[in-house]
Design an enzyme around this catalytic site. Sequence first.
Site, PDB file in Angstrom:
ATOM      1  CB  SER B 130      -0.952  -0.064   1.199  1.00 37.81           C
ATOM      2  OG  SER B 130      -2.012   0.844   1.039  1.00 37.81           O
ATOM      3  CG  HIS B 172      -5.644  -0.362  -1.832  1.00 34.50           C
ATOM      4  ND1 HIS B 172      -6.007  -1.342  -0.945  1.00 34.50           N
ATOM      5  CD2 HIS B 172      -4.652   0.340  -1.217  1.00 34.50           C
ATOM      6  CE1 HIS B 172      -5.292  -1.227   0.169  1.00 34.50           C
ATOM      7  NE2 HIS B 172      -4.455  -0.222   0.026  1.00 34.50           N
ATOM      8  CD  GLU B 199      -7.949  -4.002  -1.656  1.00 32.57           C
ATOM      9  OE1 GLU B 199      -8.660  -4.970  -1.337  1.00 32.57           O
ATOM     10  OE2 GLU B 199      -8.198  -2.819  -1.330  1.00 32.57           O
TER      11      GLU B 199
END
Lengths: 280, 280
Positions: B130, B172, B199
Amino acid sequence: MSKEPGRLVIIGGAEDKEDRCEILQEVVRMAGGSHARVVVMTVATEVPLEVGAKYLEVFHRLGVADVRTFDVSSRENANARSAVKAIEEATCVFFTGGDQIRITELLGGTEVDALLHKRFEEGMLLAGTSAGASMMSSTMIVEGEPETNPRIGIVEMAPGMEFIHGVVIDQHFAQRGRLGRLLSAVAQYPHHLGLGIDENTAVVVENQTFRVIGSGAVTVVDAGALTYSNVRGLRENDDLALCGVTLHILPNGYKFHLRDRVPIIEKAERNSSKSEGTRS
Amino acid sequence: MSKEPGRLVIIGGAEDKEDRCEILQEVVRMAGGSHARVVVMTVATEVPLEVGAKYLEVFHRLGVADVRTFDVSSRENANARSAVKAIEEATCVFFTGGDQIRITELLGGTEVDALLHKRFEEGMLLAGTSAGASMMSSTMIVEGEPETNPRIGIVEMAPGMEFIHGVVIDQHFAQRGRLGRLLSAVAQYPHHLGLGIDENTAVVVENQTFRVIGSGAVTVVDAGALTYSNVRGLRENDDLALCGVTLHILPNGYKFHLRDRVPIIEKAERNSSKSEGTRS
């Protein structure tokens, strides 16, 4: 009435109905302005009264005196005499949102279906939003999983109403993260161009080209030049690998040639792009 | 320890920590298996205790005895002696999620920053998820609006930590509808390849190539062959028009050559694709 057949306004859903109403204004203009005769088809929705009333109000506000709604809740009433007459006289038939499979199931093969094609070929404007957009093509997306990577199983396809060929249309495109499902569709059928239409955005089709209007963009997904795909022999939930897909992002004012599969860049735009080239 | 410099595992967030842990397993394997010495950097998050404890637990469960966490809440403690020593001895430094700007603001130019680059060039594995993925590149996406069409103003860029060049990373990716913001980034900097990582999906970088692992896909967005763009002279909220962007969708097992900007299709995959060609 235009002698030019095949005019479509295909809207990605959630078009502005309160403010400038840019897209619906254009529908009205193309349908003949204050002389327009609009039939709002609410066949896709399960709340036809509510949806129909809203469009009646908007089209009236935009200066159209002759607007009527036509709901179809069974194949029997798809051929109601009054409705057939209204479509015979309409300058525009507008399909609301809802569920696209209701449109093909309830209208497919009826007298109204044949009449819509006849009138459309004679130059009557056809417009549709959301489900009413998806059903326009020969092959349509029925439903699909959003916000995921491409897999065969995330998109369900079915025959559409065949007002436009060679494309698969998806709506609410950026807003619902639908790149994966549109790629899954065109990976299976690379003959079809994928048109991902954002909310409050529309493609206006005339003469094998379209132009974009509205506040978002149209994403054209062209799998024609794929250099590699693993689509053959894949099972439902296997991940798709796709190499060399071509993408075009076309906002308001931009045009695209459907048969040649290329954006049409107008001279003014080319020049303005070039004239910036002197920056150092 | 590998003599090959530049090994990265860049994770699109939300990697599985409970079930098969495919990605974290690979991190452990590349870091030396049970002999790995892992430093978990929680600098990106404002809840370092919670996040750190979770990764301690997972890495222990995956068989790594020597795991420690290192939090940085101010530039002063970025150079804590114990932390420097841990990184000197680590086989892997793992960056958690959070806010990528915290990483560059708190670590940028510190002793730890220099040490990370030195150890990385010596072959130490660097991994991040992330925010810890975004910061890997020279130019990074700081934040941006999801689920919209491309516009300059929807993406904010800043210098990253420079562990990998020539790419802009988004995470994401499918789950948060980030095609628009990644296109906005590469439209401005077409030298950079856009890597949109889903993800529970990661790119493993070694020797100018990467391979994909995990359950989603990596979307490579290449604006290098743009045939038209209106990006010059645009203002913040103007809509981008982009023609001829190339897209590759690469799921688990697929590879890509970063400098040559092409997918690497292995023989087995080509053959299996061809052998299906006899279907009629």
